[in-house]
Each structure stands twice: as structure tokens, then as C-alpha cells.
Design a protein around this motif. Sequence first.
Motif, PDB file in Angstrom:
ATOM      1  N   PRO A  91       1.176  -0.788   0.188  1.00  0.00           N
ATOM      2  CA  PRO A  91       0.340  -0.110   0.042  1.00  0.00           C
ATOM      3  C   PRO A  91       0.757   1.022  -0.109  1.00  0.00           C
ATOM      4  O   PRO A  91       2.020   1.150   0.171  1.00  0.00           O
ATOM      5  CB  PRO A  91      -0.884  -0.079   1.396  1.00  0.00           C
ATOM      6  CG  PRO A  91      -0.445  -1.735   1.715  1.00  0.00           C
ATOM      7  CD  PRO A  91       0.534  -2.287   0.737  1.00  0.00           C
ATOM      8  N   GLY A  92       0.206   2.325  -0.521  1.00  0.00           N
ATOM      9  CA  GLY A  92       0.730   3.553  -0.601  1.00  0.00           C
ATOM     10  C   GLY A  92       0.677   4.657   1.020  1.00  0.00           C
ATOM     11  O   GLY A  92       0.473   3.427   2.105  1.00  0.00           O
ATOM     12  N   VAL A  93       1.030   5.853   0.849  1.00  0.00           N
ATOM     13  CA  VAL A  93       1.188   6.078   2.544  1.00  0.00           C
ATOM     14  C   VAL A  93       0.164   6.316   3.079  1.00  0.00           C
ATOM     15  O   VAL A  93      -1.277   5.982   1.936  1.00  0.00           O
ATOM     16  CB  VAL A  93       1.915   7.413   2.608  1.00  0.00           C
ATOM     17  CG1 VAL A  93       2.753   7.255   2.394  1.00  0.00           C
ATOM     18  CG2 VAL A  93       1.348   8.520   1.587  1.00  0.00           C
ATOM     19  N   MET A  94      -0.512   6.586   4.103  1.00  0.00           N
ATOM     20  CA  MET A  94      -1.670   7.052   4.662  1.00  0.00           C
ATOM     21  C   MET A  94      -2.233   8.004   4.064  1.00  0.00           C
ATOM     22  O   MET A  94      -1.925   8.831   3.849  1.00  0.00           O
ATOM     23  CB  MET A  94      -1.498   7.064   6.318  1.00  0.00           C
ATOM     24  CG  MET A  94      -1.294   5.435   6.818  1.00  0.00           C
ATOM     25  SD  MET A  94      -1.284   6.200   9.263  1.00  0.00           S
ATOM     26  CE  MET A  94      -0.591   7.211   8.827  1.00  0.00           C
ATOM     27  N   SER A  95      -3.348   8.218   3.953  1.00  0.00           N
ATOM     28  CA  SER A  95      -3.823   8.680   3.485  1.00  0.00           C
ATOM     29  C   SER A  95      -5.435   9.683   4.186  1.00  0.00           C
ATOM     30  O   SER A  95      -6.437   8.582   4.480  1.00  0.00           O
ATOM     31  CB  SER A  95      -5.381   9.053   1.809  1.00  0.00           C
ATOM     32  OG  SER A  95      -5.595  10.103   1.786  1.00  0.00           O
ATOM     33  N   SER A  96      -5.608  10.834   4.793  1.00  0.00           N
ATOM     34  CA  SER A  96      -6.442  11.428   5.832  1.00  0.00           C
ATOM     35  C   SER A  96      -7.552  11.695   5.270  1.00  0.00           C
ATOM     36  O   SER A  96      -8.773  12.262   5.703  1.00  0.00           O
ATOM     37  CB  SER A  96      -5.232  12.747   6.265  1.00  0.00           C
ATOM     38  OG  SER A  96      -5.702  13.919   5.182  1.00  0.00           O
ATOM     39  N   ILE A  97      -7.645  11.316   3.129  1.00  0.00           N
ATOM     40  CA  ILE A  97      -9.066  12.373   3.021  1.00  0.00           C
ATOM     41  C   ILE A  97      -9.156  10.592   2.798  1.00  0.00           C
ATOM     42  O   ILE A  97     -10.868  10.691   2.676  1.00  0.00           O
ATOM     43  CB  ILE A  97      -8.499  12.582   1.438  1.00  0.00           C
ATOM     44  CG1 ILE A  97      -7.649  13.914   1.463  1.00  0.00           C
ATOM     45  CG2 ILE A  97      -9.453  12.530   0.825  1.00  0.00           C
ATOM     46  CD1 ILE A  97      -7.578  14.855   0.116  1.00  0.00           C
ATOM     47  N   ALA A  98      -8.698   9.161   2.372  1.00  0.00           N
ATOM     48  CA  ALA A  98      -8.989   8.039   1.677  1.00  0.00           C
ATOM     49  C   ALA A  98      -9.488   7.711   3.573  1.00  0.00           C
ATOM     50  O   ALA A  98     -10.602   6.633   3.262  1.00  0.00           O
ATOM     51  CB  ALA A  98      -8.565   7.123   1.300  1.00  0.00           C
ATOM     52  N   THR A  99      -9.125   7.290   4.820  1.00  0.00           N
ATOM     53  CA  THR A  99      -9.083   7.070   6.012  1.00  0.00           C
ATOM     54  C   THR A  99     -10.592   6.989   6.421  1.00  0.00           C
ATOM     55  O   THR A  99     -10.480   8.476   6.393  1.00  0.00           O
ATOM     56  CB  THR A  99      -8.377   7.692   6.744  1.00  0.00           C
ATOM     57  OG1 THR A  99      -7.146   6.612   7.015  1.00  0.00           O
ATOM     58  CG2 THR A  99      -8.517   6.655   8.164  1.00  0.00           C
ATOM     59  N   VAL A 100     -11.592   5.857   7.124  1.00  0.00           N
ATOM     60  CA  VAL A 100     -11.779   6.414   7.229  1.00  0.00           C
ATOM     61  C   VAL A 100     -12.308   6.780   8.906  1.00  0.00           C
ATOM     62  O   VAL A 100     -12.159   5.297   9.218  1.00  0.00           O
ATOM     63  CB  VAL A 100     -13.648   5.270   6.629  1.00  0.00           C
ATOM     64  CG1 VAL A 100     -14.902   5.520   6.982  1.00  0.00           C
ATOM     65  CG2 VAL A 100     -13.729   5.318   5.010  1.00  0.00           C
ATOM     66  N   ALA A 101     -13.937   6.843   9.593  1.00  0.00           N
ATOM     67  CA  ALA A 101     -13.814   7.431  10.789  1.00  0.00           C
ATOM     68  C   ALA A 101     -15.665   6.414  11.147  1.00  0.00           C
ATOM     69  O   ALA A 101     -16.298   7.696  10.809  1.00  0.00           O
ATOM     70  CB  ALA A 101     -13.612   7.991  11.525  1.00  0.00           C
ATOM     71  N   GLU A 102     -15.465   5.909  12.053  1.00  0.00           N
ATOM     72  CA  GLU A 102     -16.856   5.668  11.894  1.00  0.00           C
ATOM     73  C   GLU A 102     -17.000   5.311  13.395  1.00  0.00           C
ATOM     74  O   GLU A 102     -16.277   4.055  13.993  1.00  0.00           O
ATOM     75  CB  GLU A 102     -17.691   4.167  11.241  1.00  0.00           C
ATOM     76  CG  GLU A 102     -16.686   3.010  11.057  1.00  0.00           C
ATOM     77  CD  GLU A 102     -17.493   2.812  10.331  1.00  0.00           C
ATOM     78  OE1 GLU A 102     -18.029   2.939   9.996  1.00  0.00           O
ATOM     79  OE2 GLU A 102     -16.611   1.413   9.909  1.00  0.00           O
ATOM     80  N   GLY A 103     -18.155   5.247  14.344  1.00  0.00           N
ATOM     81  CA  GLY A 103     -18.421   4.603  15.531  1.00  0.00           C
ATOM     82  C   GLY A 103     -19.175   5.946  16.719  1.00  0.00           C
ATOM     83  O   GLY A 103     -19.000   6.882  16.514  1.00  0.00           O
ATOM     84  N   SER A 104     -19.718   5.802  17.666  1.00  0.00           N
ATOM     85  CA  SER A 104     -21.299   6.465  18.645  1.00  0.00           C
ATOM     86  C   SER A 104     -19.918   7.621  18.863  1.00  0.00           C
ATOM     87  O   SER A 104     -19.857   8.318  19.383  1.00  0.00           O
ATOM     88  CB  SER A 104     -21.100   5.445  19.540  1.00  0.00           C
ATOM     89  OG  SER A 104     -20.228   4.399  20.301  1.00  0.00           O
ATOM     90  N   GLY A 105     -18.385   7.409  19.828  1.00  0.00           N
ATOM     91  CA  GLY A 105     -17.300   8.453  20.228  1.00  0.00           C
ATOM     92  C   GLY A 105     -17.008   9.596  19.335  1.00  0.00           C
ATOM     93  O   GLY A 105     -16.685  10.108  19.662  1.00  0.00           O
ATOM     94  N   LEU A 106     -17.745   9.206  17.964  1.00  0.00           N
ATOM     95  CA  LEU A 106     -17.215   9.871  17.727  1.00  0.00           C
ATOM     96  C   LEU A 106     -18.793  11.524  17.545  1.00  0.00           C
ATOM     97  O   LEU A 106     -18.150  12.710  17.215  1.00  0.00           O
ATOM     98  CB  LEU A 106     -16.918   9.743  15.977  1.00  0.00           C
ATOM     99  CG  LEU A 106     -16.362   8.965  15.368  1.00  0.00           C
ATOM    100  CD1 LEU A 106     -16.604   8.900  14.063  1.00  0.00           C
ATOM    101  CD2 LEU A 106     -14.921  10.317  15.346  1.00  0.00           C
ATOM    102  N   SER A 107     -19.053  11.324  18.903  1.00  0.00           N
ATOM    103  CA  SER A 107     -20.022  12.340  18.604  1.00  0.00           C
ATOM    104  C   SER A 107     -20.971  12.459  20.231  1.00  0.00           C
ATOM    105  O   SER A 107     -22.130  13.289  20.711  1.00  0.00           O
ATOM    106  CB  SER A 107     -21.517  11.575  17.735  1.00  0.00           C
ATOM    107  OG  SER A 107     -22.183  10.550  18.055  1.00  0.00           O
ATOM    108  N   GLU A 108     -20.656  11.023  20.574  1.00  0.00           N
ATOM    109  CA  GLU A 108     -21.316  11.541  21.855  1.00  0.00           C
ATOM    110  C   GLU A 108     -20.390  10.324  23.011  1.00  0.00           C
ATOM    111  O   GLU A 108     -20.295   9.268  22.186  1.00  0.00           O
ATOM    112  CB  GLU A 108     -22.711  10.569  22.210  1.00  0.00           C
ATOM    113  CG  GLU A 108     -23.066   9.232  21.825  1.00  0.00           C
ATOM    114  CD  GLU A 108     -24.199   8.876  21.450  1.00  0.00           C
ATOM    115  OE1 GLU A 108     -24.913   9.975  21.909  1.00  0.00           O
ATOM    116  OE2 GLU A 108     -24.717   7.506  21.387  1.00  0.00           O
ATOM    117  N   ALA A 109     -20.497  10.892  24.501  1.00  0.00           N
ATOM    118  CA  ALA A 109     -19.921   9.318  25.548  1.00  0.00           C
ATOM    119  C   ALA A 109     -20.268  10.434  26.638  1.00  0.00           C
ATOM    120  O   ALA A 109     -21.519  11.218  27.074  1.00  0.00           O
ATOM    121  CB  ALA A 109     -18.174  10.545  25.305  1.00  0.00           C
ATOM    122  N   LEU A 110     -19.792   9.612  27.934  1.00  0.00           N
ATOM    123  CA  LEU A 110     -20.652   9.184  29.201  1.00  0.00           C
ATOM    124  C   LEU A 110     -19.351  10.178  29.880  1.00  0.00           C
ATOM    125  O   LEU A 110     -17.833   9.108  29.526  1.00  0.00           O
ATOM    126  CB  LEU A 110     -20.871   8.197  29.372  1.00  0.00           C
ATOM    127  CG  LEU A 110     -22.277   8.264  29.385  1.00  0.00           C
ATOM    128  CD1 LEU A 110     -23.118   7.377  29.981  1.00  0.00           C
ATOM    129  CD2 LEU A 110     -23.598   9.810  29.447  1.00  0.00           C
TER     130      LEU A 110
END
Length: 265
Positions: A91-110
Motif C-alpha cells: 500500500p501507499g502512504v496513509m491518506s487522511s482523505i481516504a481513511t474512514v472514521a466511524e463509531g458512537s465515540g465521534l458524537s457522544e460519550a459519558l
Amino acid sequence: QSRVSATNAGTAGQDGTFVLEARDAYGNLKFVQDNVLVSLVGPSITTNVRVQDNLNGIYTVSYRVTASGQYSIQCNIASVQLRPAALTVLPGVMSSIATVAEGSGLSEALAGEQAEFRLSIRDAFGNSQQASGVKIYTRPRNTTFTSSVQSVLGASQQVIVSYLPTVSGEYKLHIMLGVQALKNSPWTVDVKAGSLTPALCLVDGKGIREATAGDLATFVIRARDQYSNQLSYGGFSFVAVTQDAKARRRQSCTDMGTGEIGRAS
């Protein structure tokens, strides 16, 4: 005796080369007038392969593919099919554009509980890539907002990032890959207060200090969690107990439903 040699690992999206040697039955290099055909068989649907004749029996083959993985080099010299050779494309170098983030911790926490999200690390062409230099920070800054990269899950290269907030409020969560901010960063995270901790609840109001016989006295109970964050919801049962020399009285509290868990009178 003809063979492929010098097959170093390639990188997705970058030009790579290897050498093809045309030899006779005794291993001598020989000039071949017929066409030399080379193809790559592997994950990439389209491959860009170019053959340069060095006019001495050696051919320099250049290629570019965008999908990482294992390839088979297929060569035909003077109508003779050579034994396939293996080629690894990384693979090539990490891409901040192509990398995907998902999960509840991106919007809420206790507060006081681990929150998490996942990163699918990709290069610019969507190939899974190993993670390095993953960092998160918040605005406003919160020194109790600790984080860690927990693990990498198999070939998908999914990274689990967890953090433990202790102060409630709204934060901007920034995710960095090295020095690059991830696409869509920052995320807005609402950190809510944790579970009720009765020992840390506050009681406020004139009625807790003095009262006049025959008049209604009031005070407010503010519900808080283990980190002294005020809760923003109700649903708790509080009982106020007053006592003088003659009697002990129990009075119920009115739930305001806003974290002011009781207006007692």
C-alpha cells in the motif's frame, strides 16, 4: 534459461521496475528480435506495463498499479512462455482523505466511561494500510481527556481508538494521522455527566439555612456524578428529612427533570 530477476516489492500508485533476461540454453544473454510480451495478473483490474529493450538481451519492465497485493508476472519471449514470477505491491502512504472514521465515540460519550471509534486506515487508492502516528485532541483542551490506540483488527487494518472523558460539555474532537487532519475532522462530541453519585450532590437555597414558622421554605438539590458534573436529566427519588426537638419529618422532593433533582419544601 530466460527469467525474471530483480523483483523488488512495488508500491501502489508509484512506478516500479523489474528486469527480464533473455538467455539461451547455456545461460548466455541473447538478443531477441521477436516481441517480448509482459503482463501482470493480480488485484488491479488495469495495469500499465512498459517494456524497454536494452539491446543486449536484458529488458527493463516498468509498471504502475493502484491495488496492493500479490501479482503474477507473465512473460512471453519469442513465443515461449516463461515460468511466472511473484511480485508484491505494498500500500501507499496513509491518506487522511481516504481513511474512514466511524463509531458512537465521534458524537457522544459519558463522563467516566470509555468511549471509542474505529479508523479504517487507507492509502490514496483505498488500500488497507497499517496505522502509525494516530493522535486525537480536543478543543477546548481537557487534560483528563485521555486516549489510546487499542488494537489493529486483521487484514482490514481497523484501529480502535478509545478515550475516557471526565468533564462534561461539548468538545471538538480532532483526529490526526501524523501531521495531517483526518477528513471531516473535527467532530462535535457531547460528553454528558455519568451516573448519579449522591455523596457529591449539592444542596443550595435559603431554606437549607433558615426558615420562618408558617412560611414555605425551599431549597434545591443539584444532582452530580462522581466527577462533580451536574446531571442534565431527572428521574431520581430524593427525600428531605427535617428534625427538631419534637418530631422527625420526611418530605418528598419535586423532580424538575433538568438535573435540579429536587425542589424540597
